[in-house]
Motif scaffolding. Structure first.
Motif, PDB file in Angstrom:
ATOM      1  N   ALA A  58     -48.655  58.421  17.416  1.00 41.31           N
ATOM      2  CA  ALA A  58     -48.228  58.764  18.772  1.00 41.31           C
ATOM      3  C   ALA A  58     -46.731  59.051  18.797  1.00 41.31           C
ATOM      4  O   ALA A  58     -46.278  59.938  19.526  1.00 41.31           O
ATOM      5  N   ASP A  59     -45.966  58.326  17.985  1.00 40.59           N
ATOM      6  CA  ASP A  59     -44.523  58.587  17.925  1.00 40.59           C
ATOM      7  C   ASP A  59     -44.243  59.990  17.401  1.00 40.59           C
ATOM      8  O   ASP A  59     -43.350  60.685  17.908  1.00 40.59           O
ATOM      9  N   ALA A  60     -44.997  60.412  16.385  1.00 42.36           N
ATOM     10  CA  ALA A  60     -44.823  61.760  15.844  1.00 42.36           C
ATOM     11  C   ALA A  60     -45.239  62.815  16.872  1.00 42.36           C
ATOM     12  O   ALA A  60     -44.617  63.874  16.973  1.00 42.36           O
ATOM     13  N   GLU A  61     -46.291  62.523  17.646  1.00 43.84           N
ATOM     14  CA  GLU A  61     -46.711  63.439  18.712  1.00 43.84           C
ATOM     15  C   GLU A  61     -45.621  63.536  19.773  1.00 43.84           C
ATOM     16  O   GLU A  61     -45.301  64.636  20.248  1.00 43.84           O
ATOM     17  N   SER A 104     -42.352  66.269  31.843  1.00 45.18           N
ATOM     18  CA  SER A 104     -42.335  65.665  30.499  1.00 45.18           C
ATOM     19  C   SER A 104     -42.763  64.202  30.528  1.00 45.18           C
ATOM     20  O   SER A 104     -43.439  63.735  29.603  1.00 45.18           O
ATOM     21  N   GLY A 105     -42.433  63.474  31.589  1.00 50.52           N
ATOM     22  CA  GLY A 105     -42.794  62.057  31.680  1.00 50.52           C
ATOM     23  C   GLY A 105     -44.291  61.818  31.595  1.00 50.52           C
ATOM     24  O   GLY A 105     -44.755  61.055  30.734  1.00 50.52           O
ATOM     25  N   PRO A 106     -45.090  62.459  32.465  1.00 46.56           N
ATOM     26  CA  PRO A 106     -46.536  62.278  32.372  1.00 46.56           C
ATOM     27  C   PRO A 106     -47.120  62.762  31.042  1.00 46.56           C
ATOM     28  O   PRO A 106     -48.062  62.169  30.519  1.00 46.56           O
ATOM     29  N   ALA A 107     -46.553  63.842  30.499  1.00 50.86           N
ATOM     30  CA  ALA A 107     -47.054  64.337  29.210  1.00 50.86           C
ATOM     31  C   ALA A 107     -46.785  63.312  28.107  1.00 50.86           C
ATOM     32  O   ALA A 107     -47.670  63.033  27.282  1.00 50.86           O
ATOM     33  N   LEU A 108     -45.613  62.741  28.112  1.00 53.06           N
ATOM     34  CA  LEU A 108     -45.294  61.715  27.101  1.00 53.06           C
ATOM     35  C   LEU A 108     -46.159  60.467  27.306  1.00 53.06           C
ATOM     36  O   LEU A 108     -46.547  59.817  26.328  1.00 53.06           O
ATOM     37  N   ALA A 109     -46.482  60.132  28.552  1.00 51.15           N
ATOM     38  CA  ALA A 109     -47.363  58.991  28.810  1.00 51.15           C
ATOM     39  C   ALA A 109     -48.760  59.268  28.260  1.00 51.15           C
ATOM     40  O   ALA A 109     -49.398  58.368  27.690  1.00 51.15           O
ATOM     41  N   TRP A 118     -50.093  68.770  22.341  1.00 51.02           N
ATOM     42  CA  TRP A 118     -50.671  70.008  22.884  1.00 51.02           C
ATOM     43  C   TRP A 118     -51.545  69.717  24.100  1.00 51.02           C
ATOM     44  O   TRP A 118     -51.385  70.326  25.153  1.00 51.02           O
ATOM     45  N   ASP A 119     -52.484  68.778  23.940  1.00 49.68           N
ATOM     46  CA  ASP A 119     -53.407  68.457  25.036  1.00 49.68           C
ATOM     47  C   ASP A 119     -52.676  67.855  26.227  1.00 49.68           C
ATOM     48  O   ASP A 119     -52.989  68.166  27.377  1.00 49.68           O
ATOM     49  N   ALA A 120     -51.706  66.995  25.957  1.00 49.72           N
ATOM     50  CA  ALA A 120     -50.965  66.348  27.045  1.00 49.72           C
ATOM     51  C   ALA A 120     -50.156  67.366  27.843  1.00 49.72           C
ATOM     52  O   ALA A 120     -50.206  67.382  29.080  1.00 49.72           O
ATOM     53  N   TRP A 121     -49.433  68.219  27.149  1.00 49.30           N
ATOM     54  CA  TRP A 121     -48.608  69.210  27.844  1.00 49.30           C
ATOM     55  C   TRP A 121     -49.500  70.191  28.607  1.00 49.30           C
ATOM     56  O   TRP A 121     -49.213  70.548  29.746  1.00 49.30           O
ATOM     57  N   SER A 122     -50.586  70.620  27.987  1.00 47.56           N
ATOM     58  CA  SER A 122     -51.506  71.542  28.645  1.00 47.56           C
ATOM     59  C   SER A 122     -52.083  70.925  29.916  1.00 47.56           C
ATOM     60  O   SER A 122     -52.173  71.581  30.959  1.00 47.56           O
ATOM     61  N   ALA A 123     -52.475  69.662  29.853  1.00 50.29           N
ATOM     62  CA  ALA A 123     -53.054  68.984  31.019  1.00 50.29           C
ATOM     63  C   ALA A 123     -52.035  68.862  32.148  1.00 50.29           C
ATOM     64  O   ALA A 123     -52.358  69.110  33.316  1.00 50.29           O
ATOM     65  N   VAL A 124     -50.804  68.509  31.806  1.00 44.96           N
ATOM     66  CA  VAL A 124     -49.763  68.367  32.825  1.00 44.96           C
ATOM     67  C   VAL A 124     -49.472  69.719  33.472  1.00 44.96           C
ATOM     68  O   VAL A 124     -49.354  69.817  34.703  1.00 44.96           O
TER      69      VAL A 124
END
Length: 133
Positions: A58-61, A104-109, A118-124
């Motif tokens: 997760a840190d690398a992501e 960026s906050g919700p994507a990092l969460a 990729w999935d986090a940023w796309s979802a946000v």
């Protein structure tokens, strides 16, 4: 040769596989979102061009996402410097969004919870842009 004027909802498989003379080209008609002129090849993208490989942690992501956002900020800032008027204003809005912790906050969460960058940023972004529709 078939009619060169076809609606945008034409059968794309047929259009892609057509044996039309390339020198004659094809014209796709539709409703313009704004006045203007476009010239060049039309490419229909049915699937993502490329892939994303999950990082080892997760840190690398999180680092991959932060690095990608930083790179995008730098690129958009460079475009702003080379632009003026409405173009610069549109790019300034995009830069503000990239710099906004509300994205960026919700994507990092989501990354911390196990999603890929990729999935986090796309979802946000999907959630954010849904508000503009």
């Amino acid at each position: 040769m078939r009619n060169r004027h076809e609606p945008l909802d034409a059968d794309w498989d047929e259009a892609r596989d057509a044996d039309d003379d390339p020198a004659q080209g094809r014209i796709f008609t539709g409703i313009a979102a704004s006045p203007g002129y476009a010239e060049g090849p039309l490419h229909r993208i049915d699937a993502q061009a490329g892939s994303y490989a999950r990082k080892e942690s997760a840190d690398a992501e999180a680092k991959a996402l932060a690095d990608a956002i930083a790179a995008a900020i730098a690129r958009v800032a460079g475009l702003i410097e080379a632009s003026s008027g409405d173009s610069a204003e549109i790019l300034e809005f995009q830069l503000a969004m990239l710099e906004d912790d509300a994205l960026s906050g919700p994507a990092l969460a989501e990354v911390a919870a196990g999603a890929t960058a990729w999935d986090a940023w796309s979802a946000v972004l999907d959630r954010e842009t849904a508000g503009y529709e």
